[in-house]
Design a protein around this motif. Sequence first.
Motif, PDB file in Angstrom:
ATOM      1  N   ILE A   1       0.827  -1.208   0.000  1.00 37.58           N
ATOM      2  CA  ILE A   1       0.000   0.000   0.000  1.00 37.58           C
ATOM      3  C   ILE A   1       0.863   1.259   0.000  1.00 37.58           C
ATOM      4  N   THR A   2       1.920   1.261   0.801  1.00 30.68           N
ATOM      5  CA  THR A   2       2.775   2.440   0.870  1.00 30.68           C
ATOM      6  C   THR A   2       3.524   2.650  -0.437  1.00 30.68           C
ATOM      7  N   GLY A   3       4.053   1.561  -0.997  1.00 31.76           N
ATOM      8  CA  GLY A   3       4.744   1.680  -2.277  1.00 31.76           C
ATOM      9  C   GLY A   3       3.845   2.212  -3.370  1.00 31.76           C
ATOM     10  N   LYS A   4       2.616   1.736  -3.407  1.00 26.94           N
ATOM     11  CA  LYS A   4       1.661   2.219  -4.407  1.00 26.94           C
ATOM     12  C   LYS A   4       1.368   3.700  -4.217  1.00 26.94           C
ATOM     13  N   ALA A   5       1.160   4.125  -2.967  1.00 34.00           N
ATOM     14  CA  ALA A   5       0.737   5.498  -2.688  1.00 34.00           C
ATOM     15  C   ALA A   5       1.814   6.521  -3.026  1.00 34.00           C
ATOM     16  N   ILE A   6       3.076   6.188  -2.783  1.00 34.92           N
ATOM     17  CA  ILE A   6       4.137   7.193  -2.970  1.00 34.92           C
ATOM     18  C   ILE A   6       4.984   6.928  -4.212  1.00 34.92           C
ATOM     19  N   GLY A   7       4.583   5.933  -5.001  1.00 40.43           N
ATOM     20  CA  GLY A   7       5.282   5.680  -6.254  1.00 40.43           C
ATOM     21  C   GLY A   7       6.587   4.938  -6.126  1.00 40.43           C
ATOM     22  N   ARG A   8       6.740   4.134  -5.077  1.00 41.52           N
ATOM     23  CA  ARG A   8       7.946   3.315  -4.920  1.00 41.52           C
ATOM     24  C   ARG A   8       7.624   1.893  -5.378  1.00 41.52           C
ATOM     25  N   ASP A   9       7.794   1.660  -6.672  1.00 43.31           N
ATOM     26  CA  ASP A   9       7.451   0.350  -7.222  1.00 43.31           C
ATOM     27  C   ASP A   9       8.324  -0.754  -6.643  1.00 43.31           C
ATOM     28  N   ASP A  10       9.561  -0.406  -6.242  1.00 36.95           N
ATOM     29  CA  ASP A  10      10.420  -1.437  -5.654  1.00 36.95           C
ATOM     30  C   ASP A  10       9.838  -1.929  -4.334  1.00 36.95           C
ATOM     31  N   TRP A  11       9.220  -1.037  -3.556  1.00 36.15           N
ATOM     32  CA  TRP A  11       8.559  -1.470  -2.332  1.00 36.15           C
ATOM     33  C   TRP A  11       7.358  -2.357  -2.648  1.00 36.15           C
ATOM     34  N   THR A  12       6.570  -1.916  -3.612  1.00 36.74           N
ATOM     35  CA  THR A  12       5.373  -2.684  -3.981  1.00 36.74           C
ATOM     36  C   THR A  12       5.754  -4.085  -4.435  1.00 36.74           C
ATOM     37  N   GLN A  13       6.746  -4.181  -5.304  1.00 37.95           N
ATOM     38  CA  GLN A  13       7.143  -5.494  -5.817  1.00 37.95           C
ATOM     39  C   GLN A  13       7.736  -6.370  -4.716  1.00 37.95           C
ATOM     40  N   ALA A  14       8.479  -5.742  -3.804  1.00 41.38           N
ATOM     41  CA  ALA A  14       9.036  -6.507  -2.679  1.00 41.38           C
ATOM     42  C   ALA A  14       7.923  -7.048  -1.799  1.00 41.38           C
ATOM     43  N   GLY A  15       6.905  -6.224  -1.532  1.00 41.92           N
ATOM     44  CA  GLY A  15       5.769  -6.692  -0.746  1.00 41.92           C
ATOM     45  C   GLY A  15       5.017  -7.816  -1.427  1.00 41.92           C
ATOM     46  N   LEU A  16       4.841  -7.708  -2.738  1.00 39.77           N
ATOM     47  CA  LEU A  16       4.173  -8.772  -3.490  1.00 39.77           C
ATOM     48  C   LEU A  16       4.973 -10.066  -3.445  1.00 39.77           C
ATOM     49  N   GLY A  17       6.292  -9.942  -3.589  1.00 43.73           N
ATOM     50  CA  GLY A  17       7.130 -11.144  -3.548  1.00 43.73           C
ATOM     51  C   GLY A  17       7.048 -11.848  -2.209  1.00 43.73           C
ATOM     52  N   ALA A  18       7.085 -11.067  -1.120  1.00 43.03           N
ATOM     53  CA  ALA A  18       6.974 -11.673   0.208  1.00 43.03           C
ATOM     54  C   ALA A  18       5.604 -12.301   0.412  1.00 43.03           C
ATOM     55  N   LEU A  19       4.566 -11.663  -0.111  1.00 43.82           N
ATOM     56  CA  LEU A  19       3.217 -12.209   0.046  1.00 43.82           C
ATOM     57  C   LEU A  19       3.055 -13.501  -0.747  1.00 43.82           C
ATOM     58  N   ARG A  20       3.616 -13.547  -1.954  1.00 43.82           N
ATOM     59  CA  ARG A  20       3.555 -14.801  -2.729  1.00 43.82           C
ATOM     60  C   ARG A  20       4.209 -15.937  -1.937  1.00 43.82           C
TER      61      ARG A  20
END
Length: 753
Positions: free
Chosen positions: A592-611
Amino acid sequence: MTDGLRIAFVGNALPRRCGIATFTCDLELAMRHLPEVAQTAIIAMCDPGGQYAFPPQVRWSVAQDDRGGYLAAADFINAQDFDVVCLQHEFGIYGGEAGEYILDLIAAVDAPLVTTLHTVLDQPNVGQRRVIEAIIAASARVVVMARKGRRILIDQYGADPAKILVIPHGIPEVPLVLPQYAKEKLGFAHHRIILTFGLISPNKGIETMIEAMLVVLAMVPDALYVVMGATHPALLRADGEAYRESLRAKVTTLGLDGHVVFIDRFVERPELLDHIAMCDVYVTPYLVESQMTSGTLAYSHGLGRPVVSTPYWHAAELLEDGSGLLVPFADPDRLGLAVADLLTDDEARLAMGRKAYVASRAMTWANTASRYGEAFQTVRRPVALTLPPVDLSHLAVMCDDTGLFQHAVFAVPDRHHGYCIDDNARALLLCCTLGATAASRPLIEKLRPRFAAFLQHGWNPDNGRFRNFLGYDRRWLEETGSEDSHGRTLWALGRCARYREGGVMAPWASALFASALLAVAGFTSPRAWAFTLLGLADYCLAHPRDHAAMHIRLDLGERLHQRLLACETAEWVWFEDRLTYDNARLCEALIITGKAIGRDDWTQAGLGALRWLIELQTAPAGYFRPVGSHGFLLVSRAAPMPFDQQPIEACATVAACLAAMSVDASRSWLAEAHKAFAWFTGANDLGLSLIDPLDGSCRDGLHPDRANENRGAESLLAYLLALADMEQANPIHRPIQPEPDILTSSPLQNLLS
């Protein structure tokens, strides 16, 4: 919880004579027998001049060169409302340049697409690359039958690795038998049999094996090479039987008449299996390395026949374990020696056949269909989940005029353990999440200020922290609560600050949030960071000019991301060296934070951990199995403890999957959220529902042999928050249960007044 799968297969179908037709019909038949499949249908291609008496499972046909027919087929698929379309792709079976007409159908169908690529070219021409890239882009999953194919798609075509599945070619489930019985049945009892079968064409290398027979016969005089199969239809249309006649002429020229037999027809499965069973050695002397798939190789290997092959891609992978022999391309001497060595060494030959048979059990059509079924379930369009009504009866019972009790004995509030700010913060979060749409609004309007007052009372301005535990006598049991409880309180305040129907509560929540946020800078708990980030997600929308809050948001997001980078390995993709509680909230916060502030690396890292977490939390049978609280899971342990299972994990997973759904279309996150929520209603290890439909209470978890019959605040709120999230995400919202008894019966009316 969902209806059975309805699957449309697009490809060729028997009685058309080709490997794609056989594969499509075999896969459809195997899928049809899976319990989770409700309906299957084949949309069959017809080659120029081809007219076929298709079986009933073929519901539609398309003339290969009729471009309009592809759109008509798409209209049929859409009208029948299939859940998944499974495309069998080979360049030669679709019309237009490089088979481009199939792109019209793909673009027009509504259902998600799963494509099986029977050929993967590492050096495509411009047209071929354009078609394959378009298919990859349109497909939710792409299936290849060899690891080499996956590597090519990723390296040469830039395909998303998460899309690409390797599912080996299916094989019939038949017992391992010695060749003699089949030889006697087919009239070959006095020979050592070498077999090649399939549609005959020049790239199969049959000439090489014919020449190799000179070497074989010198060592095995009773050897017989059987070439079984019709001439490929495309070759037959272009050149007639000229190629087959050239093979016959070679046999005669080499003096091999009587040692090479041609069976010039397309044989049905029973006869085919008999002929495979009779052979002592099966050969695939293909001439081209880039052969990605060979159904004939898969079938022969699966029936336990020793295989000698050239090292084309499929064979090189399948036989790398020693269940067959590889020889160089176009080398009749090496091929002949390898075949002869096997024919003269019964022990080695039979051992190789047994090894092949054992190695191929995972490839039976039943197992292959099961793997396709998993892919189909993952990508199917969201099916409306039948959700229970939101019933707040037990929530009302668990409250007094102070706030929400922590624990219950069965369904009776336990005053001995008093209250905690953790649960009252969750309760405020629930009230703001349900909002004004709830039929239970009168009850929510009464309870929300009570939970807010508890949070205000818990605030300790002397140290800038929240207290957590309050006795039933209204005495605080500590001056400073845990970092996690502080973070969870900020989460609730952030949500309340953005709550439009809150009236004066929104300014109150904003002010307290801003005061309490300052302490977080010194926190070391990743969960406290995550809970605070979830609160900041709402607070920053309500107060976009609060630069101090934005600064802390960036700092906490970076800390959480760096924590993941520091801890993760190839096998352990997590923020800590253990999995404990409320795990998926860490992923949710980073996404959520990566999406909101435009940090795609955070978003992708969160997705990877969730997978990674989802994989750990999925039982072999496919249902949700949270990490057990008995010891949790340390990095040194291979598998999580299965018990005790807590509702808080299902709730966190639902929310994280729904957050992932907003940023990642490559996977069906809603289906994963459904799976986690279904844990509450009985899709779990014990098959027990944790929800009591009489009052909306939730049992405190699962022990190895039973449910925990106590129904405390954490479990209740985990269930209600998950239900509220699912209500918002579900395609068809369910009505919220009104509370007439709560608001009219005098004991509860007195309680809530």
